[in-house]
Design a protein around this motif. Structure first.
Motif, PDB file in Angstrom:
ATOM      1  N   TYR A 143      -3.849   3.207  -3.881  1.00 15.32           N
ATOM      2  CA  TYR A 143      -4.386   3.024  -5.226  1.00 15.32           C
ATOM      3  C   TYR A 143      -5.886   2.748  -5.166  1.00 15.32           C
ATOM      4  N   THR A 144      -6.264   1.725  -4.387  1.00 14.62           N
ATOM      5  CA  THR A 144      -7.691   1.420  -4.224  1.00 14.62           C
ATOM      6  C   THR A 144      -8.309   2.336  -3.176  1.00 14.62           C
ATOM      7  N   ASN A 145      -7.680   2.376  -2.001  1.00 17.51           N
ATOM      8  CA  ASN A 145      -8.082   3.269  -0.909  1.00 17.51           C
ATOM      9  C   ASN A 145      -6.969   3.290   0.128  1.00 17.51           C
ATOM     10  N   VAL A 146      -7.215   3.937   1.248  1.00 14.80           N
ATOM     11  CA  VAL A 146      -6.182   4.103   2.278  1.00 14.80           C
ATOM     12  C   VAL A 146      -5.699   2.769   2.841  1.00 14.80           C
ATOM     13  N   SER A 147      -6.515   1.718   2.754  1.00 16.78           N
ATOM     14  CA  SER A 147      -6.133   0.417   3.303  1.00 16.78           C
ATOM     15  C   SER A 147      -4.934  -0.184   2.583  1.00 16.78           C
ATOM     16  N   ASP A 148      -4.611   0.306   1.390  1.00 19.99           N
ATOM     17  CA  ASP A 148      -3.454  -0.208   0.654  1.00 19.99           C
ATOM     18  C   ASP A 148      -2.168  -0.006   1.436  1.00 19.99           C
ATOM     19  N   TRP A 149      -2.151   1.007   2.296  1.00 14.66           N
ATOM     20  CA  TRP A 149      -0.940   1.313   3.061  1.00 14.66           C
ATOM     21  C   TRP A 149      -0.871   0.575   4.384  1.00 14.66           C
ATOM     22  N   GLY A 150      -1.932  -0.134   4.746  1.00 16.21           N
ATOM     23  CA  GLY A 150      -1.925  -0.821   6.029  1.00 16.21           C
ATOM     24  C   GLY A 150      -1.858   0.183   7.171  1.00 16.21           C
ATOM     25  N   SER A 151      -0.956  -0.050   8.108  1.00 16.41           N
ATOM     26  CA  SER A 151      -0.805   0.872   9.246  1.00 16.41           C
ATOM     27  C   SER A 151       0.256   1.933   8.985  1.00 16.41           C
ATOM     28  N   ASN A 152       0.966   1.830   7.868  1.00 13.16           N
ATOM     29  CA  ASN A 152       2.026   2.807   7.549  1.00 13.16           C
ATOM     30  C   ASN A 152       1.541   3.837   6.527  1.00 13.16           C
ATOM     31  N   ILE A 153       0.609   4.655   6.948  1.00 11.98           N
ATOM     32  CA  ILE A 153       0.046   5.666   6.048  1.00 11.98           C
ATOM     33  C   ILE A 153       1.019   6.839   5.919  1.00 11.98           C
ATOM     34  N   PRO A 154       1.445   7.170   4.714  1.00 12.63           N
ATOM     35  CA  PRO A 154       2.405   8.258   4.516  1.00 12.63           C
ATOM     36  C   PRO A 154       1.780   9.639   4.755  1.00 12.63           C
ATOM     37  N   PRO A 155       2.587  10.621   5.142  1.00 18.13           N
ATOM     38  CA  PRO A 155       2.089  11.979   5.397  1.00 18.13           C
ATOM     39  C   PRO A 155       1.367  12.594   4.208  1.00 18.13           C
TER      40      PRO A 155
END
Length: 218
Positions: A143-155
């Protein structure tokens, strides 16, 4: 008011109502998109029905504006006191409704933002499909940026490639907040623009009716 002044008001009334007609189409299109084309976004914030109740009102207002715009144009061209009087009453009612709707849009935006961020926590259970659809379509991540997903970044943050992490060359570094925010600002902005043109149309309709009464044009 001289006859020439009445003629000017008629044409201004016609032009303003064409703009109102176009704004009505715009409001209707945006509202319908959120309900139909924006299904993924809708799933993320569906836990707050009040937000989409506001969108439903916007759709209804858009439909009425289309009819009212046409009605106002016809009333100006035909110089009909009955049509113009009815048009004025519709515009006044719509004006009051739209003031409330615009306020609701700006009030509910922070709530929608909070719901969208919270929905990331439910990615593996209920919000996987909508998030994947939004990120793949809008080419954004989180939502804000990629850091919202932590280490589990979806494909879906990497164009649906199998391996997706913070070092992937195809990673979308832009968050989806700007896009989501633009939907609310677009709806609110169009609504404010419509309010201005509606005020002008009500003024012109009063001037035309006054001129018709003075010159006994019916």
């Amino acid at each position: 008011m001289e006859s020439r002044g009445l003629e000017v008001c008629r044409y201004l009334m016609f032009v303003v109502n064409l703009i109102i007609f176009a704004c009505g189409i715009g409001l209707l299109a945006v509202g319908v998109w959120v309900y139909v084309g924006g299904e993924s976004f809708r799933q993320l914030i569906s836990s707050d029905p009040a937000i989409f109740s506001s969108v439903a009102i916007i759709i209804a207002v858009g439909c009425v504006l289309i009819v009212a715009g046409f009605f106002g144009c016809a009333g100006a061209i035909r110089e009909s006191k009955c049509m113009l009087g009815t048009f004025f009453a519709i515009m006044l009612l719509l004006f009051l409704v739209e003031v409330v709707v615009v306020i609701l849009i700006f009030v509910y935006y922070p709530r929608a933002k909070k719901l969208a961020i919270t929905s990331i926590e439910s990615y593996n259970t209920t919000t996987k499909a909508p998030w994947d659809a939004i990120q793949s379509t809008l080419k954004c991540c989180g939502y804000t940026n990629v850091s919202d997903w932590g280490s589990n970044i979806p494909p879906s943050c990497c164009g649906n490639t199998t391996l997706c992490n913070s070092k992937s060359p195809t990673l979308y570094n832009t968050g989806c907040e700007a896009v989501v925010r633009s939907y609310f600002w677009t709806i609110g902005g169009v609504g404010i623009g419509v309010l201005v043109f509606e005020i002008l149309s009500m003024i012109f309709s009063c001037c035309i009716i006054s001129g018709i009464n003075k010159y006994d044009i019916a």
